[in-house]
Design a protein around this motif. Structure first.
Motif, PDB file in Angstrom:
ATOM      1  N   ILE A 294       0.691  -0.982  -0.156  1.00  0.00           N
ATOM      2  CA  ILE A 294      -0.054   0.031   0.078  1.00  0.00           C
ATOM      3  C   ILE A 294       0.932   1.238   0.118  1.00  0.00           C
ATOM      4  CG2 ILE A 294      -1.835   1.277   1.128  1.00  0.00           C
ATOM      5  CD1 ILE A 294      -2.589  -1.365   2.431  1.00  0.00           C
ATOM      6  N   PRO A 295       0.587   2.414  -0.807  1.00  0.00           N
ATOM      7  CA  PRO A 295       1.625   3.533  -0.841  1.00  0.00           C
ATOM      8  C   PRO A 295       1.160   4.234   0.298  1.00  0.00           C
ATOM      9  CG  PRO A 295      -0.153   3.418  -2.601  1.00  0.00           C
ATOM     10  CD  PRO A 295      -0.255   2.070  -2.021  1.00  0.00           C
ATOM     11  N   GLU A 371      12.549   7.904  16.256  1.00  0.00           N
ATOM     12  CA  GLU A 371      11.814   8.700  15.923  1.00  0.00           C
ATOM     13  C   GLU A 371      10.144   8.453  15.983  1.00  0.00           C
ATOM     14  OE1 GLU A 371      11.676  11.224  11.624  1.00  0.00           O
ATOM     15  OE2 GLU A 371      11.791   9.109  11.442  1.00  0.00           O
ATOM     16  N   THR A 372       9.236   9.348  15.889  1.00  0.00           N
ATOM     17  CA  THR A 372       7.917   9.237  15.858  1.00  0.00           C
ATOM     18  C   THR A 372       7.445   9.412  14.412  1.00  0.00           C
ATOM     19  OG1 THR A 372       7.406   9.804  18.262  1.00  0.00           O
ATOM     20  CG2 THR A 372       5.921  10.067  16.506  1.00  0.00           C
ATOM     21  N   TYR A 373       6.558   8.532  13.927  1.00  0.00           N
ATOM     22  CA  TYR A 373       6.292   8.973  12.300  1.00  0.00           C
ATOM     23  C   TYR A 373       4.929   8.240  12.118  1.00  0.00           C
ATOM     24  CZ  TYR A 373       8.169   4.261  11.789  1.00  0.00           C
ATOM     25  OH  TYR A 373       8.087   2.817  11.752  1.00  0.00           O
ATOM     26  N   LEU A 374       4.181   8.697  11.321  1.00  0.00           N
ATOM     27  CA  LEU A 374       2.772   8.106  10.832  1.00  0.00           C
ATOM     28  C   LEU A 374       2.864   7.657   9.055  1.00  0.00           C
ATOM     29  CD1 LEU A 374      -0.004  10.195  12.471  1.00  0.00           C
ATOM     30  CD2 LEU A 374       0.313   7.707  12.609  1.00  0.00           C
ATOM     31  N   ASP A 375       2.603   6.557   8.807  1.00  0.00           N
ATOM     32  CA  ASP A 375       2.638   6.142   7.151  1.00  0.00           C
ATOM     33  C   ASP A 375       1.138   6.173   7.031  1.00  0.00           C
ATOM     34  OD1 ASP A 375       5.282   6.027   7.416  1.00  0.00           O
ATOM     35  OD2 ASP A 375       5.474   3.912   7.623  1.00  0.00           O
ATOM     36  N   LEU A 376       0.544   7.367   6.026  1.00  0.00           N
ATOM     37  CA  LEU A 376      -0.723   7.633   6.050  1.00  0.00           C
ATOM     38  C   LEU A 376      -1.092   7.120   4.371  1.00  0.00           C
ATOM     39  CD1 LEU A 376      -1.239  10.674   7.879  1.00  0.00           C
ATOM     40  CD2 LEU A 376      -1.756   8.428   8.628  1.00  0.00           C
ATOM     41  N   ASN A 377      -2.099   6.696   3.976  1.00  0.00           N
ATOM     42  CA  ASN A 377      -2.281   6.354   2.561  1.00  0.00           C
ATOM     43  C   ASN A 377      -3.013   7.793   2.120  1.00  0.00           C
ATOM     44  OD1 ASN A 377      -5.158   5.452   0.531  1.00  0.00           O
ATOM     45  ND2 ASN A 377      -3.053   4.845   0.039  1.00  0.00           N
ATOM     46  N   MET A 432      -7.899  -2.748   1.379  1.00  0.00           N
ATOM     47  CA  MET A 432      -7.114  -1.262   1.038  1.00  0.00           C
ATOM     48  C   MET A 432      -6.814  -1.375  -0.406  1.00  0.00           C
ATOM     49  SD  MET A 432      -6.662   1.840   1.788  1.00  0.00           S
ATOM     50  CE  MET A 432      -6.886   1.745   3.794  1.00  0.00           C
ATOM     51  N   ARG A 433      -5.970  -2.520  -0.642  1.00  0.00           N
ATOM     52  CA  ARG A 433      -5.355  -2.668  -1.944  1.00  0.00           C
ATOM     53  C   ARG A 433      -6.456  -2.966  -2.777  1.00  0.00           C
ATOM     54  NH1 ARG A 433      -1.547  -6.072   0.905  1.00  0.00           N
ATOM     55  NH2 ARG A 433      -2.684  -7.793   0.183  1.00  0.00           N
TER      56      ARG A 433
END
Length: 532
Positions: A294-295, A371-377, A432-433
């Motif tokens: 998923i991108p 590091e704090t991060y979020l990967d969002l579509n 989702m895909r």
């Protein structure tokens, strides 16, 4: 008209229609607008039951990893030296966070919800047993009492110090990890509780946080504007906070981090209200990533979120009282948490000033682990992977009247840090895909039409060229055959006899000088000149 000509004309007409329609759809962005409007409609809590259920009961498993800093040289630190710590953990817990008492308000434009969290220990994902492992760390209740008495008279502080020594209270304590995390009966707080019943005699970093919520939230559903989807309208009935020293710092901005509006842009800043940090923070785009096919866009807090006011004046509002500021990479949150002087940062003081890192031996900040991060579509705004990391620290300094602190160097002392992670599950990733594939096909349908038109254009040009080539070949063949026929006719009929009369032979008696006629042969027959 031949069948070949009909095919050429039909191909040309179809090609022209496809190109005209396709280019018109691309320019007008009809399908993109349709998808855009559909997403805005479907990805709101009131319109999409599946998304609503996912919001109400998040399917991806959430894990909370707790890491602690075990103090190895407390005597050296109390004598004025540098503290040394070793990291232990993780102690991993599965976090359950369903939304309860969900109620829609104001014609579906807002939704009220509670978000209680409960934790279950997961030994296979842990390193150690929290009920067995021993931890030496700062005695936070003792530091809280000293900090509370800092504004009182020196005489009172001296008396309390003597009393604390009599019951064996030290600046550092030794407890199991489970006790420090989930609570134990503290001897100092028990004595205070006997005098002031409102003071809880139990202490733990997560005491009374297992099965409880962070307050009452009212969210916007995006019914009026899809950009407001998931945004917090009020928290505990408040539209803004009152702890900080500026209006901007007191604002409640963004979502709770579990949802975001669809159709994200790389250029925008995303805001999250973190109740445990008592403030809102923003995240900026970092890079494109892919999670389970998923991108996604990766967003992370930029360096300016916890910059000192000297480098980022907008953070001056987080100095309480005004002007009492810390350096880059740390935030004092004791204004919203009564008691000890609590400071939050990223793990191992990641992105903080070097003086905080160098003050304690055993710290090694790095981006990959801290590091704090979020990967969002970007199409749906759904978090595909999340990693929230935060560290709890306490300020240790000298307090007049407490002799045990007289040699201390002012230190922001690390206690523990958490790593809260979640990744989309396989079933949700498959759905989702599929959704993204449909969206991609529908949104790119005009380009497909243009592509088909371009292919037919090539076919049309080839057919026309082929047709012309065949016409030229036919003309050459006809000319060759005609020329060949003419040549053959000349050779075969030049001397064909058409009369049986014998030739008249010349004689001496024939005194006419008229030339002999060759009238027996067509090809050689002379034509008499017509007399005038």
């Amino acid at each position: 008209m031949t069948r070949r000509s009909c095919a050429i004309y039909a191909t040309g007409i179809l090609c022209a229609h496809l190109l005209i329609v396709g280019i018109a759809l691309v320019v007008a962005q009809v399908f993109q607008t349709m998808i855009y409007n559909r997403l805005k409609k479907e990805l709101t809590l009131t319109e999409a039951s599946r998304v609503f259920e996912s919001w109400k009961n998040p399917p991806p498993p959430v894990y909370m990893e707790y890491y602690f800093f075990n103090v190895t040289n407390p005597e050296v630190f109390l004598a004025g030296g540098k503290a040394a710590v070793t990291q232990i953990g993780p102690y991993t817990y599965r976090e359950y966070r369903p939304r309860e008492n969900v109620t829609f308000l104001e014609n579906g434009t807002k939704v009220y919800a509670l978000n209680p969290k409960s934790f279950v220990f997961v030994p296979e994902k842990s390193r150690g047993n929290p009920e067995v492992d021993i931890l030496r760390t700062v005695n936070i209740p003792a530091v809280a009492v000293m900090n509370e008495l800092n504004s009182y008279s020196f005489l009172l502080r001296t008396f309390v110090s003597m009393w604390m020594n009599s019951i064996g209270v030290e600046i550092f304590m030794t407890r199991t990890v489970h006790e420090v995390l989930w609570g134990f009966k503290d001897p100092l707080l028990s004595k205070i509780h006997a005098m002031k019943p409102e003071v809880d005699e139990m202490f733990g970093l997560m005491w009374k946080k297992n099965g409880t919520d962070e307050g009452e939230f009212v969210f916007l559903t995006g019914e009026r504007d899809y950009m407001e989807y998931g945004r917090i309208d009020t928290w505990n009935g408040l539209t803004e906070m009152s702890w900080w020293s500026s209006n901007q710092s007191n604002m409640i901005n963004g979502t709770d981090g579990s949802v975001f509006h669809p159709l994200l842009s790389r250029k925008e800043l995303l805001y999250i209200f973190a109740a445990d940090l008592c403030r809102s923070i923003h995240l900026a785009y970092v890079e494109d990533v892919e999670v389970k096919g998923i991108p996604a866009y990766r967003f992370a807090p930029p360096h300016d979120v916890l910059q000192s006011p000297k480098e980022n004046p907008t953070n001056a509002g987080f100095c309480v009282p005004a002007g009492d500021c810390l350096g880059t990479g740390v935030l004092k949150v004791s204004v919203c948490r009564e008691g000890a002087p609590i400071v939050v940062s990223f793990p191992h003081f990641y992105q903080a000033d070097a003086m905080y890192i160098n003050a304690v031996e055993g710290l090694s900040p790095n981006k990959e682990e801290h590091e704090t991060y979020l990967d969002l579509n970007p199409t749906t705004g759904v978090p595909i992977r999340a990693c929230k990391r935060a560290q709890l620290n306490i300020i240790l300094n000298r307090v007049p009247g407490f002799p045990k602190t007289k040699h201390l160097n002012v230190t922001i002392f690390p206690i523990m840090f958490v790593n809260e992670t979640a990744t989309i599950d396989d079933d949700s990733a498959t759905q989702m895909r599929t959704l993204l594939l449909i969206v991609t096909l529908v949104s790119n349908f005009p380009l497909l039409i243009v592509g088909m038109g371009a292919i037919l254009l090539v076919v049309f040009v080839l057919l026309v060229c082929r047709s012309r080539q065949k016409k030229n070949e036919v003309k050459r063949i006809d000319f060759t055959e005609a020329f060949h026929s003419f040549t053959t006719a000349k050779d075969d009929t030049a001397y064909t006899q058409v009369s049986d009369k014998p030739e008249v032979e010349p004689s001496e008696n024939n005194h006419t000088n008229q030339p002999m006629r060759n009238g027996s042969y067509i090809a050689m027959s002379p034509v008499e000149a017509q007399k005038c």
